[in-house]
Scaffold this motif. Structure first.
Motif, PDB file in Angstrom:
ATOM      1  N   LEU A  54       0.627  -0.907  -0.031  1.00 14.06           N
ATOM      2  CA  LEU A  54      -0.147   0.012   0.284  1.00 14.06           C
ATOM      3  C   LEU A  54       0.873   1.381  -0.096  1.00 14.06           C
ATOM      4  O   LEU A  54       0.437   2.348  -0.735  1.00 14.06           O
ATOM      5  N   LEU A  55       2.001   1.244   0.684  1.00 14.78           N
ATOM      6  CA  LEU A  55       2.880   2.116   0.511  1.00 14.78           C
ATOM      7  C   LEU A  55       3.397   2.503  -0.727  1.00 14.78           C
ATOM      8  O   LEU A  55       3.620   3.862  -1.366  1.00 14.78           O
ATOM      9  N   LYS A  56       3.424   1.598  -1.712  1.00 13.88           N
ATOM     10  CA  LYS A  56       3.991   1.589  -3.034  1.00 13.88           C
ATOM     11  C   LYS A  56       2.753   2.474  -3.850  1.00 13.88           C
ATOM     12  O   LYS A  56       3.086   3.112  -4.835  1.00 13.88           O
ATOM     13  N   VAL A  57       1.568   2.430  -3.586  1.00 14.96           N
ATOM     14  CA  VAL A  57       0.306   2.951  -4.008  1.00 14.96           C
ATOM     15  C   VAL A  57       0.368   4.396  -3.648  1.00 14.96           C
ATOM     16  O   VAL A  57       0.034   5.321  -4.543  1.00 14.96           O
ATOM     17  N   ILE A  58       0.609   4.587  -2.309  1.00 15.73           N
ATOM     18  CA  ILE A  58       0.790   6.047  -2.017  1.00 15.73           C
ATOM     19  C   ILE A  58       1.939   6.930  -2.492  1.00 15.73           C
ATOM     20  O   ILE A  58       1.693   7.990  -3.094  1.00 15.73           O
ATOM     21  N   ASP A  59       2.920   6.232  -2.866  1.00 11.76           N
ATOM     22  CA  ASP A  59       3.913   7.162  -3.419  1.00 11.76           C
ATOM     23  C   ASP A  59       3.836   6.890  -4.910  1.00 11.76           C
ATOM     24  O   ASP A  59       5.064   7.298  -5.794  1.00 11.76           O
ATOM     25  N   GLU A  60       2.890   6.503  -5.358  1.00 10.02           N
ATOM     26  CA  GLU A  60       2.596   6.279  -6.887  1.00 10.02           C
ATOM     27  C   GLU A  60       3.416   5.514  -7.849  1.00 10.02           C
ATOM     28  O   GLU A  60       3.483   5.719  -9.055  1.00 10.02           O
ATOM     29  N   THR A  61       4.115   4.387  -7.105  1.00  6.89           N
ATOM     30  CA  THR A  61       4.817   3.449  -7.897  1.00  6.89           C
ATOM     31  C   THR A  61       3.771   2.642  -8.543  1.00  6.89           C
ATOM     32  O   THR A  61       4.020   2.227  -9.807  1.00  6.89           O
ATOM     33  N   TYR A  62       2.727   2.548  -7.956  1.00 12.30           N
ATOM     34  CA  TYR A  62       1.575   1.737  -8.687  1.00 12.30           C
ATOM     35  C   TYR A  62       0.241   2.413  -8.360  1.00 12.30           C
ATOM     36  O   TYR A  62       0.133   3.368  -7.387  1.00 12.30           O
ATOM     37  N   ASP A  63      -0.741   2.310  -9.408  1.00 14.07           N
ATOM     38  CA  ASP A  63      -1.839   3.077  -9.406  1.00 14.07           C
ATOM     39  C   ASP A  63      -2.876   2.270  -8.374  1.00 14.07           C
ATOM     40  O   ASP A  63      -3.969   3.002  -7.926  1.00 14.07           O
ATOM     41  N   ALA A  64      -2.954   0.929  -8.274  1.00 11.22           N
ATOM     42  CA  ALA A  64      -4.027   0.307  -7.663  1.00 11.22           C
ATOM     43  C   ALA A  64      -3.471  -0.971  -7.311  1.00 11.22           C
ATOM     44  O   ALA A  64      -2.600  -1.472  -7.940  1.00 11.22           O
ATOM     45  N   VAL A  65      -4.314  -1.558  -6.362  1.00 11.31           N
ATOM     46  CA  VAL A  65      -3.862  -2.802  -5.937  1.00 11.31           C
ATOM     47  C   VAL A  65      -5.264  -3.893  -5.874  1.00 11.31           C
ATOM     48  O   VAL A  65      -6.230  -3.443  -5.799  1.00 11.31           O
ATOM     49  N   VAL A  66      -4.977  -5.147  -6.598  1.00 13.85           N
ATOM     50  CA  VAL A  66      -6.200  -6.141  -6.613  1.00 13.85           C
ATOM     51  C   VAL A  66      -5.826  -7.264  -5.534  1.00 13.85           C
ATOM     52  O   VAL A  66      -4.787  -8.010  -5.803  1.00 13.85           O
ATOM     53  N   ALA A  67      -6.552  -7.074  -4.180  1.00 18.27           N
ATOM     54  CA  ALA A  67      -5.923  -8.084  -3.284  1.00 18.27           C
ATOM     55  C   ALA A  67      -7.062  -8.350  -2.414  1.00 18.27           C
ATOM     56  O   ALA A  67      -7.850  -7.329  -2.423  1.00 18.27           O
ATOM     57  N   ASP A  68      -6.743  -9.047  -1.398  1.00 18.76           N
ATOM     58  CA  ASP A  68      -7.747  -9.420  -0.405  1.00 18.76           C
ATOM     59  C   ASP A  68      -7.162  -8.448   0.830  1.00 18.76           C
ATOM     60  O   ASP A  68      -6.788  -9.146   1.928  1.00 18.76           O
ATOM     61  N   ILE A  69      -7.281  -7.327   0.855  1.00 17.24           N
ATOM     62  CA  ILE A  69      -6.761  -6.474   2.042  1.00 17.24           C
ATOM     63  C   ILE A  69      -7.720  -6.023   2.655  1.00 17.24           C
ATOM     64  O   ILE A  69      -8.868  -5.364   2.267  1.00 17.24           O
ATOM     65  N   THR A  70      -7.281  -5.939   4.113  1.00 21.31           N
ATOM     66  CA  THR A  70      -8.218  -5.690   5.077  1.00 21.31           C
ATOM     67  C   THR A  70      -8.320  -3.992   5.139  1.00 21.31           C
ATOM     68  O   THR A  70      -7.282  -3.258   5.209  1.00 21.31           O
ATOM     69  N   ILE A  71      -9.428  -3.206   5.445  1.00 23.58           N
ATOM     70  CA  ILE A  71      -9.583  -1.726   5.220  1.00 23.58           C
ATOM     71  C   ILE A  71      -9.321  -1.396   6.874  1.00 23.58           C
ATOM     72  O   ILE A  71     -10.240  -1.801   7.565  1.00 23.58           O
ATOM     73  N   LEU A  72      -8.356  -0.885   7.236  1.00 23.74           N
ATOM     74  CA  LEU A  72      -8.100  -0.375   8.487  1.00 23.74           C
ATOM     75  C   LEU A  72      -8.120   1.137   8.574  1.00 23.74           C
ATOM     76  O   LEU A  72      -7.919   1.793   7.647  1.00 23.74           O
ATOM     77  N   ALA A  73      -8.221   1.501   9.824  1.00 25.35           N
ATOM     78  CA  ALA A  73      -8.430   3.259   9.961  1.00 25.35           C
ATOM     79  C   ALA A  73      -6.919   3.717   9.697  1.00 25.35           C
ATOM     80  O   ALA A  73      -6.890   4.828   8.751  1.00 25.35           O
TER      81      ALA A  73
END
Length: 162
Positions: A54-73
């Motif tokens: 998710l840090l790679k999405v924040i720093d815009e290395t990737y645009d999105a993630v397709v996975a079973d990620i739990t949504i945390l605060a």
């Protein structure tokens, strides 16, 4: 990529990813193909923790993630998530122990709850009889007939699907 279950996401180095997350992604792309027909995508298998992905999405290395990620605060402060499609939480699985008893249906409720249910049934019977016995001929006649008709009507009205 680390996955909690191969049914949700299975990633192999030499094959395309598979699983429920990928199937859902492909189905949504097909539904939205009129709006996003030319939008390119590519799956990159990653062997890292969800937080580091998710840090790679924040720093815009990737645009999105397709996975079973739990949504945390903490995660939702910096990222936008789709609506969850599975329930998260703690669950236990254990073998069912069955009892062969005719009174097994009473087990889900305590004795107090059964007494309250019977009390509500009797109260409903009295109200139905009071409202119907003068006007409705089916609630008239001998006392036994009045009680049985009122009990049947109250019982069926409490436990039937309206």
């Amino acid at each position: 990529m680390y996955a909690s279950s191969d049914n949700f996401l299975k990633v192999s180095q030499n094959q395309s990813p598979t699983g429920f997350c990928i199937d859902l992604f492909n189905e949504i792309r097909e539904i939205l193909s009129d709006q996003y027909s030319g939008l390119p995508y590519r799956f990159y298998p990653l062997n890292a923790s969800y937080d580091s992905i998710l840090l790679k999405v924040i720093d815009e290395t990737y645009d999105a993630v397709v996975a079973d990620i739990t949504i945390l605060a903490d995660r939702s402060r910096n990222l936008s998530f789709t609506q969850p499609y599975t329930e998260s939480g703690l669950s236990l699985m254990f073998p069912v122990e069955t009892e062969d008893s005719a009174w097994l249906f009473m087990k889900p409720f305590s004795w107090e709850m059964w007494i309250a249910t019977i009390g509500i049934l009797i109260y409903t019977m009295i109200i139905i009889w009071f409202l119907e016995h003068r006007l409705n001929p089916e609630f008239g006649g001998p006392l036994k007939t009045q009680i049985s008709n009122t009990l049947w009507f109250a019982f069926s009205s409490l436990f039937s699907v309206h």
